[in-house]
Write an enzyme that holds these catalytic residues in place. Structure first.
Site, mmCIF file in Angstrom:
data_model
loop_
_atom_site.group_PDB
_atom_site.id
_atom_site.type_symbol
_atom_site.label_atom_id
_atom_site.label_comp_id
_atom_site.label_asym_id
_atom_site.label_seq_id
_atom_site.Cartn_x
_atom_site.Cartn_y
_atom_site.Cartn_z
ATOM 1 N N CYS A 41 0.844 -1.201 0.000
ATOM 2 C CA CYS A 41 0.000 0.000 0.000
ATOM 3 C C CYS A 41 0.882 1.256 0.000
ATOM 4 C CB CYS A 41 -0.904 0.000 1.236
ATOM 5 S SG CYS A 41 -2.081 1.377 1.251
ATOM 6 N N ASP A 43 0.361 3.788 1.736
ATOM 7 C CA ASP A 43 0.297 4.371 3.087
ATOM 8 C C ASP A 43 1.700 4.727 3.592
ATOM 9 O OD1 ASP A 43 0.188 4.484 6.042
ATOM 10 O OD2 ASP A 43 -1.910 3.932 5.752
ATOM 11 N N ARG A 45 2.907 5.015 6.412
ATOM 12 C CA ARG A 45 3.403 4.303 7.609
ATOM 13 C C ARG A 45 3.967 2.931 7.268
ATOM 14 N NH1 ARG A 45 -2.274 4.432 10.479
ATOM 15 N NH2 ARG A 45 -2.737 3.776 8.361
ATOM 16 N N HIS A 97 -2.062 -4.007 5.033
ATOM 17 C CA HIS A 97 -1.812 -3.575 6.424
ATOM 18 C C HIS A 97 -3.138 -3.272 7.100
ATOM 19 C CE1 HIS A 97 -2.507 0.863 5.900
ATOM 20 N NE2 HIS A 97 -2.354 0.511 4.635
ATOM 21 N N CYS A 100 -6.058 0.035 7.028
ATOM 22 C CA CYS A 100 -5.816 0.588 5.689
ATOM 23 C C CYS A 100 -6.943 1.560 5.327
ATOM 24 C CB CYS A 100 -5.731 -0.540 4.662
ATOM 25 S SG CYS A 100 -5.410 0.039 2.982
HETATM 26 ZN ZN LIG Z 1 -3.432 1.182 3.014
#
Ligand SMILES: [Zn+2]
Length: 208
Positions: A41, A43, A45, A97, A100
């Site tokens: 992803c 993302d 993090r 994750h 999400c």
């Molecule tokens: Zn995500």
């Protein structure tokens, strides 16, 4: 965070690397030979290399919202094709994750413009596993289970491609489904039983 700091960080990173090995970048420039293709992803993090503890050159990386593998996505399909036919990667990982935002957004009834067709692919995963998901009353737990099922479905999408089927037949490739737990920092192997899934679906998707 600002741009100046990023360039300062980069200077320090270069200096640190050269302190350990003065040939670090001349070696790096010779080429890449990664064993892994990681699809994760976007993302901020979920930093692919850092969470796996790998160095530059060790993992070929593709990231998008909610780690999707769609057959009409030229970018993802090109990455998979290149990783298998040119880099000869031995493993393909789909890493989702928990928490999400893409999965959470797909579970909501909202018009998100250009994101609608992208998130619809996650809604399709929900539809495929609706009975199991609707039985989970806690919303966070339900979303996190969808994260896991989405990883499984994207792994199946990888297996639908001709390159992966050819490489799989020659025992050159293994597909893995993982989840990163943002709460603990732990990487979880979902241990998806691909042999069973393949047995059930290859009659439909077999192309090589
Ligand atoms: Zn995500």
């Amino acid at each position: 965070m600002n741009v100046e700091r990023i360039f300062k960080n980069n200077e320090k990173w270069v200096a640190d690397k050269l302190k350990i090995d003065k040939n670090y970048f001349s070696n790096l420039s010779k080429g890449q030979n990664p064993d892994f293709l990681y699809i994760g992803c976007s993302d901020s993090r979920v930093t692919a290399e850092e969470l796996m503890g790998v160095a530059p050159g060790e993992v070929f990386v593709h990231r998008n919202i909610a780690n999707m593998v769609q057959s009409t996505d030229l970018s993802a399909m090109s990455v998979i094709n290149y990783a298998i036919t040119q880099l000869n990667v031995k493993h393909i990982v789909v890493c989702g994750h928990y928490n999400c935002g893409g999965v959470r957004a797909a579970m909501q009834s909202a018009d998100l413009g250009i994101l609608n067709p992208w998130l619809r692919n996650i809604r399709d995963v929900y539809r495929l596993h609706q009975k199991e998901l609707d039985a989970i009353k806690n919303i966070e737990k339900r979303n996190n289970r969808l994260v896991e099922l989405n990883v499984q479905e994207q792994c199946i999408n990888i297996i639908k491609t001709a390159e992966v089927q050819k490489a799989h037949k020659e025992h050159r490739i293994t597909v893995h489904g993982w989840v990163f737990d943002v709460h603990t920092g732990k990487l979880i192997n979902l241990r998806i039983n691909f042999q069973k899934i393949l047995k059930d679906i290859m009659k439909i998707y077999h192309i090589t």
